[in-house]
Design a protein around this motif. Structure first.
Motif, mmCIF file in Angstrom:
data_model
loop_
_atom_site.group_PDB
_atom_site.id
_atom_site.type_symbol
_atom_site.label_atom_id
_atom_site.label_comp_id
_atom_site.label_asym_id
_atom_site.label_seq_id
_atom_site.Cartn_x
_atom_site.Cartn_y
_atom_site.Cartn_z
ATOM 1 N N ILE A 108 0.866 -1.178 0.000
ATOM 2 C CA ILE A 108 0.000 0.000 0.000
ATOM 3 C C ILE A 108 0.901 1.225 0.000
ATOM 4 C CG2 ILE A 108 -1.784 1.250 1.255
ATOM 5 C CD1 ILE A 108 -2.668 -1.428 0.031
ATOM 6 N N ASP B 227 2.653 4.950 0.314
ATOM 7 C CA ASP B 227 2.676 6.012 1.315
ATOM 8 C C ASP B 227 1.627 7.066 0.954
ATOM 9 O OD1 ASP B 227 4.753 4.757 2.606
ATOM 10 O OD2 ASP B 227 6.316 5.973 1.651
ATOM 11 N N ALA C 259 -1.558 6.719 1.162
ATOM 12 C CA ALA C 259 -2.864 6.099 0.908
ATOM 13 C C ALA C 259 -3.401 5.495 2.193
ATOM 14 C CB ALA C 259 -2.748 5.028 -0.162
ATOM 15 N N ARG C 260 -4.711 5.346 2.260
ATOM 16 C CA ARG C 260 -5.293 4.698 3.427
ATOM 17 C C ARG C 260 -6.427 3.771 3.016
ATOM 18 N NH1 ARG C 260 -9.959 6.958 6.179
ATOM 19 N NH2 ARG C 260 -10.961 8.579 4.912
ATOM 20 N N ILE C 261 -6.589 2.717 3.775
ATOM 21 C CA ILE C 261 -7.696 1.792 3.605
ATOM 22 C C ILE C 261 -8.651 1.997 4.770
ATOM 23 C CG2 ILE C 261 -8.369 -0.649 3.555
ATOM 24 C CD1 ILE C 261 -5.694 -1.257 2.247
ATOM 25 N N ARG D 201 -15.163 -1.901 2.021
ATOM 26 C CA ARG D 201 -13.748 -1.550 2.171
ATOM 27 C C ARG D 201 -13.344 -0.606 1.053
ATOM 28 N NH1 ARG D 201 -8.142 -4.559 1.392
ATOM 29 N NH2 ARG D 201 -9.122 -5.106 -0.564
ATOM 30 N N PHE E 41 -10.429 2.477 -0.593
ATOM 31 C CA PHE E 41 -9.035 2.894 -0.752
ATOM 32 C C PHE E 41 -9.037 4.356 -1.165
ATOM 33 C CE2 PHE E 41 -5.552 3.677 -3.768
ATOM 34 C CZ PHE E 41 -4.432 3.232 -3.074
ATOM 35 N N TRP F 298 -6.320 7.655 -1.982
ATOM 36 C CA TRP F 298 -4.941 8.081 -2.183
ATOM 37 C C TRP F 298 -4.953 9.513 -2.729
ATOM 38 C CZ3 TRP F 298 -1.023 5.158 -5.860
ATOM 39 C CH2 TRP F 298 0.291 5.552 -5.531
ATOM 40 N N GLU G 133 -6.223 -3.842 -4.572
ATOM 41 C CA GLU G 133 -4.771 -4.063 -4.565
ATOM 42 C C GLU G 133 -4.249 -4.533 -5.921
ATOM 43 O OE1 GLU G 133 -5.909 -4.671 -0.187
ATOM 44 O OE2 GLU G 133 -6.799 -5.024 -2.157
ATOM 45 N N LEU H 37 -2.857 -1.487 -8.019
ATOM 46 C CA LEU H 37 -1.979 -0.487 -7.411
ATOM 47 C C LEU H 37 -0.933 0.032 -8.402
ATOM 48 C CD1 LEU H 37 -1.370 -2.036 -3.878
ATOM 49 C CD2 LEU H 37 -2.749 -0.017 -4.433
ATOM 50 N N TRP I 14 -1.340 -11.221 -2.815
ATOM 51 C CA TRP I 14 -2.266 -10.498 -1.948
ATOM 52 C C TRP I 14 -3.241 -11.450 -1.266
ATOM 53 C CZ3 TRP I 14 -1.658 -5.972 0.083
ATOM 54 C CH2 TRP I 14 -0.907 -4.993 -0.581
#
Length: 313
Positions: free
Chosen positions: A11, A13, A15-17, A29, A31, A33, A55, A58, A208
């Motif tokens: 993942i 830098d 970005a957040r889940i 869920r 994502f 960024w 994922e 990405l 993954w």
């Protein structure tokens, strides 16, 4: 390994889940960024296909993020990290494709209001189907849309396939798995060859899945299959296709072993503002996860389209 391994198996830098509370109930869920620039190029909402996880994309997201785009995605209801709607293990289930559209409508409204424009929505496979249906139904009105190998028909589907699915789904619990394997049933081809010619990129998905077993989605339910046939049939006959105003780029793999490229080409021809780019034997289903020659051409087409058409409406 082709491409950047770090961009595909970590993942990034910044970005957040997180989990988004859907108005219809449940958590999806997601994502997020944000663009790493004071003057963002715009925002992209990227939606994967049946059983997909964000994922898997990405590497491609990193390409657009480097150009200044804010990137967002979420796992569809009943798959990936958004949980399951049936006790049948990792079976991907939905009662009605309208449930997907309701989630898409609500998520899009929040995303559009909280991210910089222009706004672009992209969808792969089932995601491409749902994005196009959402555009036609007015669930989203972005500045531009990109459909990648959209699920607008099943490959080699027999004329009575929808009726057969309804019969089988009517025997017992329609939420039970329609078959045992992850992709289409009874094929001699390996799942790898159905998806891509690039072994390394295929292996990224397996990596993954090993890292996060809880996000693995297996076969669809009979109800999912029934509703997929119905949604595709109704979308093909929807007169609003010809009036839908959003500019569209459609990437089609003619040799796709999962979805029907010919059906996509027919629907693309109905759209009033669409550019269609077709790939031959060189591309399997996952165009953006193909070997570099195919993937680079696809991304190049998307970049040109965004430069020309992704302007604030």
């Amino acid at each position: 390994m082709s491409g950047d391994n770090l961009a595909r198996r970590a993942i990034p830098d910044g970005a957040r889940i997180h989990f988004w509370d859907a108005p219809a109930g449940g958590q999806l869920r997601a994502f997020a960024w944000p663009a790493a620039t004071a003057t963002p190029r715009g925002s992209i909402l990227f939606q994967g296909g049946r059983g997909d996880i964000f994922e898997k994309y990405l590497e491609t997201m990193a390409h657009w993020h480097a150009q200044g785009w804010t990137i967002t995605s979420f796992d569809w209801r009943g798959q990936g990290g958004s949980g399951r709607l049936t006790p049948a293990g990792n079976c991907g289930h939905i009662e009605d494709f309208a449930d997907y559209i309701a989630d898409f409508r609500a998520f899009y409204a929040e995303w559009h209001a909280s991210t910089p424009g222009p706004h672009v929505v992209m969808g792969h496979s089932m995601g491409g189907h749902l994005v196009l249906r959402g555009l036609v139904e007015g669930a989203a009105v972005p500045d531009a849309a990109v459909l990648i190998a959209p699920m607008l028909g099943f490959k080699n589907s027999l004329p009575f396939a929808e009726r057969f699915a309804r019969i089988m789904g009517g025997i017992g619990d329609s939420a039970r798995p329609a078959w045992k394997t992850n992709e289409k049933p009874y094929t001699r081809d390996s799942r790898y060859s159905l998806l891509t010619h690039d072994q390394d990129r295929y292996d990224d998905e397996i990596w993954w899945h090993n890292e996060k077993p809880e996000i693995v989605t297996g076969p669809p339910s009979w109800r999912w299959l029934i509703e997929a046939f119905r949604s595709m049939r109704e979308l093909r006959g929807d007169p609003r296709l010809r009036k839908m105003p959003v500019p569209v780029l459609m990437l089609v793999a003619k040799a796709d072993g999962l979805v029907d490229g010919k059906a996509a080409l027919k629907i693309g021809a109905k759209l009033r503002d669409a550019r269609i780019v077709a790939f031959g034997e060189e591309s399997a289903h996952e165009i953006l996860r193909e070997a570099d020659a195919v993937r680079n051409r696809a991304i190049g087409e998307i970049d040109l389209f965004l430069a020309a058409r992704a302007q604030q409406r």
